[in-house]
Design a protein around this motif. Structure first.
Motif, short mmCIF file in Angstrom:
data_model
loop_
_atom_site.label_atom_id
_atom_site.label_comp_id
_atom_site.label_asym_id
_atom_site.label_seq_id
_atom_site.Cartn_x
_atom_site.Cartn_y
_atom_site.Cartn_z
N HIS A 107 0.90 2.32 2.22
CA HIS A 107 -0.13 1.98 1.36
C HIS A 107 -1.20 1.20 2.04
CE1 HIS A 107 -1.75 -0.76 -1.62
NE2 HIS A 107 -2.10 0.46 -2.09
N GLN A 108 -0.74 0.29 2.71
CA GLN A 108 -1.45 -0.58 3.85
C GLN A 108 -2.53 0.19 4.64
OE1 GLN A 108 0.96 -3.42 5.85
NE2 GLN A 108 1.47 -4.55 3.77
N GLN A 109 -1.85 1.30 5.25
CA GLN A 109 -2.63 2.15 6.18
C GLN A 109 -3.65 2.72 5.57
OE1 GLN A 109 -2.38 2.62 9.57
NE2 GLN A 109 -0.47 1.37 9.57
N MET A 110 -3.53 3.11 4.19
CA MET A 110 -4.48 3.78 3.11
C MET A 110 -5.68 2.99 2.81
SD MET A 110 -2.13 6.20 1.03
CE MET A 110 -3.50 7.06 0.32
N THR A 111 -5.24 1.78 2.46
CA THR A 111 -6.36 0.73 2.15
C THR A 111 -7.40 0.40 3.32
OG1 THR A 111 -4.96 -1.00 2.69
CG2 THR A 111 -4.88 -0.49 0.61
N ALA A 112 -6.81 0.93 4.44
CA ALA A 112 -8.04 0.47 5.68
C ALA A 112 -8.64 1.63 6.09
CB ALA A 112 -6.95 0.25 7.00
N ALA A 166 6.15 9.02 -2.82
CA ALA A 166 4.97 9.18 -2.07
C ALA A 166 3.68 9.57 -2.84
CB ALA A 166 5.26 10.51 -0.99
N SER A 167 3.96 10.15 -3.79
CA SER A 167 2.85 10.64 -4.72
C SER A 167 2.04 9.32 -5.24
CB SER A 167 3.21 11.67 -5.61
OG SER A 167 3.63 12.84 -5.16
N ARG A 168 2.99 8.45 -5.81
CA ARG A 168 2.56 7.40 -6.37
C ARG A 168 1.68 6.09 -5.26
NH1 ARG A 168 4.95 9.83 -9.65
NH2 ARG A 168 5.34 9.11 -11.82
N THR A 169 2.36 6.63 -4.21
CA THR A 169 1.64 5.70 -2.99
C THR A 169 0.24 6.25 -2.76
OG1 THR A 169 3.80 5.26 -1.96
CG2 THR A 169 1.85 5.01 -0.57
N PHE A 170 0.13 7.97 -2.90
CA PHE A 170 -1.07 8.16 -2.78
C PHE A 170 -2.16 7.95 -3.64
CE2 PHE A 170 1.13 11.42 0.34
CZ PHE A 170 -0.19 11.55 1.00
N VAL A 171 -1.70 7.92 -5.13
CA VAL A 171 -2.74 7.54 -6.00
C VAL A 171 -3.03 5.79 -5.95
CG1 VAL A 171 -2.79 7.08 -8.59
CG2 VAL A 171 -1.85 9.22 -7.70
N GLU A 172 -2.01 5.05 -5.60
CA GLU A 172 -2.28 3.65 -5.41
C GLU A 172 -3.11 3.47 -4.13
OE1 GLU A 172 -1.60 0.70 -6.79
OE2 GLU A 172 -0.69 1.78 -8.26
N GLY A 173 -2.92 4.13 -3.12
CA GLY A 173 -3.81 4.03 -2.17
C GLY A 173 -5.33 4.40 -2.39
N TYR A 174 -5.50 5.61 -3.08
CA TYR A 174 -6.86 6.14 -3.46
C TYR A 174 -7.53 5.17 -4.36
CZ TYR A 174 -5.26 10.35 -1.01
OH TYR A 174 -4.97 11.54 -0.12
N ALA A 175 -6.66 4.42 -5.33
CA ALA A 175 -7.12 3.48 -6.20
C ALA A 175 -7.64 2.16 -5.62
CB ALA A 175 -6.03 3.23 -7.40
N SER A 176 -7.17 2.00 -4.45
CA SER A 176 -7.59 0.83 -3.60
C SER A 176 -9.07 0.92 -3.13
CB SER A 176 -6.71 0.50 -2.42
OG SER A 176 -6.58 1.57 -1.65
N ALA A 177 -9.55 2.12 -3.19
CA ALA A 177 -10.90 2.32 -2.52
C ALA A 177 -12.05 1.70 -3.19
CB ALA A 177 -11.05 3.86 -2.55
#
Length: 547
Positions: free
Chosen positions: A380-385, A440-451
């Motif tokens: 998730h941290q990687q996605m927020t970057a 993992a799917s929830r991590t994807f959505v959380e990561g995309y929601a951090s944009a």
């Protein structure tokens, strides 16, 4: 009793009532001792696989020898319930002798012998243990190519760090083994997954049913005690392997399973308040029927990440409970034939509300493994970057996709290694992968929601990342369909919805929390400021009502 009734010509109600009372007292004391022993066995259980033969059935145990010829256990579907009840009574070991020579004891033994001689079989041996040690019960599909050309180069490089220190040949073989689709095939039929404690409970089942057969007047009391044996085993498995992360695991349990655990806790488990209230007093009858809360043996290691947080022990525990439930179901016609008709509702309710929940306990037991096996927080941290406000269509996926795939490969490799020691049934395998993929799917959505900001090209990159993940994931697991695929894809594609549709979409998709929905609406560039404010207000209002 039968001899006395025939000799005196009387039912002797007072004598029968006295015998019934003494029988209940005797059995209750016997049962309390067995429950204390079971508590001791469970607290010292290492949850190692007991090597019984593949052909093992409970009828091979000496305690069930008297039921081997019972028609109820061999033909459960060809007769009506009334016929089954009648035949069971006729097939009871205590009735068969009486039926063979007419009804009178005195005529039967007129010329010798007596009704108190019990004929026993001389063969008292059991042949249930497997002499050969367990070897891997699964193998990769032999039709697969031995080449590793289909392994992505970036994943080969990533894997070097995971298995550093091993020889090149070994790490390439390990990578090939874990990166292929895990299409394992059973080499031979799997033996029942049981422990020594499971066999102990099964033997007690047999002894209790013998008691029911001999003392029909207390058969229902014995049935209740049998249900407590099963209850305590189920409760121990939950307490040892599923009670951690209670808030998360609560969401994986059905209402029926939660109700069952609450009932067992209230009716069977001795609480600290019970101890304090009765510490210096004579134990009340209700307290005497309870057992202390069990604690897992310190030899069971549930914290080792290389052993997937005690997965082998979790598999043995969860699957032994499922096996115990199946044997209880196998014995149901026999139990129903021995208890009074008016008491059958209790037994049927126990089967429908408790025994049937054994398989459901797999989800919370295995979810803890899935939650720890992959570092979702790091992903998730990687996605927020990642910057999603880009101006060009990208052809290369982001690095976080490779990170999560590498973690899944390590999980698959460790899963295969553990299966060499303990066979992992297909049901357990599917539950494990389902949990991992859903998290993992929830991590994807959380990561995309951090944009904070996103362009059309950035949204296209999100789709590319997720499609890359799905493509590689299908080589790691046989689970189909991939869980929560639509959950992620719908969230990505909702970005393109027009103003007139976006509001309705947010109302209907309650699987996303308010923060995720607000983040989606906030980063959509084509929404007018007025529409955005209106939709955000509706989402916040719905959140307040939900609270």
């Amino acid at each position: 009793m039968h001899v006395g009734e025939e000799f005196c010509g009387s039912q002797s109600e007072a004598l029968q009532e006295s015998i019934n009372k003494q029988s209940v007292n005797y059995f209750r004391n016997y049962h309390r001792t067995r429950m204390d022993e079971l508590h001791l066995f469970l607290e010292n259980e290492g949850w190692e696989l007991c090597p019984v033969k593949t052909s093992f059935t409970i009828l091979q145990l000496q305690e069930f020898k008297f039921l081997r010829n019972s028609p109820l256990l061999h033909s459960r579907t060809s007769k009506t319930q009334d016929e089954e009840t009648s035949q069971s009574r006729d097939s009871s070991p205590t009735k068969q002798k009486a039926a063979s020579d007419g009804g009178s004891f005195f005529l039967r033994y007129l010329h010798g012998g007596n009704p108190f001689n019990v004929e026993t079989e001389e063969d008292g041996t059991e042949d249930i243990m497997e002499t050969d040690s367990f070897e891997c019960s699964y193998s990769l599909d032999q039709n697969e190519s031995s080449s590793d050309d289909d392994i992505a180069d970036e994943l080969k490089q990533d894997y070097i760090d995971e298995i550093a220190g091993t020889s090149p040949g070994k790490w390439r073989a390990s990578l090939k083994h874990s990166s292929r689709r895990a299409s394992w095939k059973a080499v031979v039929g799997l033996p029942p997954l049981v422990t020594n404690t499971t066999l102990t409970v099964l033997r007690l089942f047999g002894k209790y049913i013998q008691m029911m057969d001999v003392l029909r007047s207390i058969a229902f009391d014995v049935t209740i005690c049998m249900s407590q044996l099963f209850d305590f085993y189920l409760y121990a498995v939950y307490t040892f392997f599923a009670s951690g992360m209670s808030e998360v695991n609560e969401r994986t349990m059905s209402n029926k399973l939660r109700t069952t655990l609450r009932r067992i806790t209230d009716n069977l488990i001795l609480s600290e308040n019970d101890d304090n209230a009765n510490g210096h007093q004579v134990a009340s009858p209700g307290r005497r029927d309870k057992v202390p809360h069990p604690h897992i043996s310190p030899i069971v290691d549930l914290m080792n990440e290389h052993k997937l947080y005690g997965l082998a022990e979790r598999v043995v525990a969860a699957e032994s409970l499922v096996y115990l439930a199946k044997q209880f179901e196998f014995l149901q016609p026999c139990l129903e034939s021995m208890i009074p008709v008016q008491k059958k509702a209790f037994l049927q309710q126990f089967y429908s509300q408790t025994v049937s929940t054994a398989a459901e306990l797999r989800k919370p037991v295995y979810r803890i493994v899935a939650a720890h096996a992959v570092d979702y927080e790091n992903i998730h941290q990687q996605m927020t970057a990642v910057k999603w406000e880009i101006k060009e269509i990208m052809s290369q996926h982001n690095a976080y996709v490779d990170i999560i795939l590498r973690e899944f490969q390590v999980f698959s490799m460790r899963l295969a290694e553990i299966s060499k020691r303990v066979p992992i049934p297909k049901e357990a395998y599917n539950v494990l992968w389902e949990h991992c993929i859903r998290l993992a799917s929830r991590t994807f959505v959380e990561g995309y929601a951090s944009a904070k900001k996103c362009s059309n090209e950035g949204r296209a990159l999100m789709q590319l990342d997720f499609q890359q993940f799905l493509m590689k994931l299908e080589k790691l697991t046989d689970l189909r369909p991939i869980p929560d695929r639509e959950y992620v894809e719908a969230y990505i594609k909702a970005y393109y919805l027009p103003d007139s549709v976006m509001e309705q979409w947010c109302r209907e998709h309650k699987e996303y929390n308010s923060r995720q929905l607000i983040a989606l609406v906030s980063c959509v560039g084509h929404l007018s400021k007025k529409s955005r404010q209106k939709i955000v207000g509706l989402i916040e209002e719905a959140e307040k009502l939900h609270r």
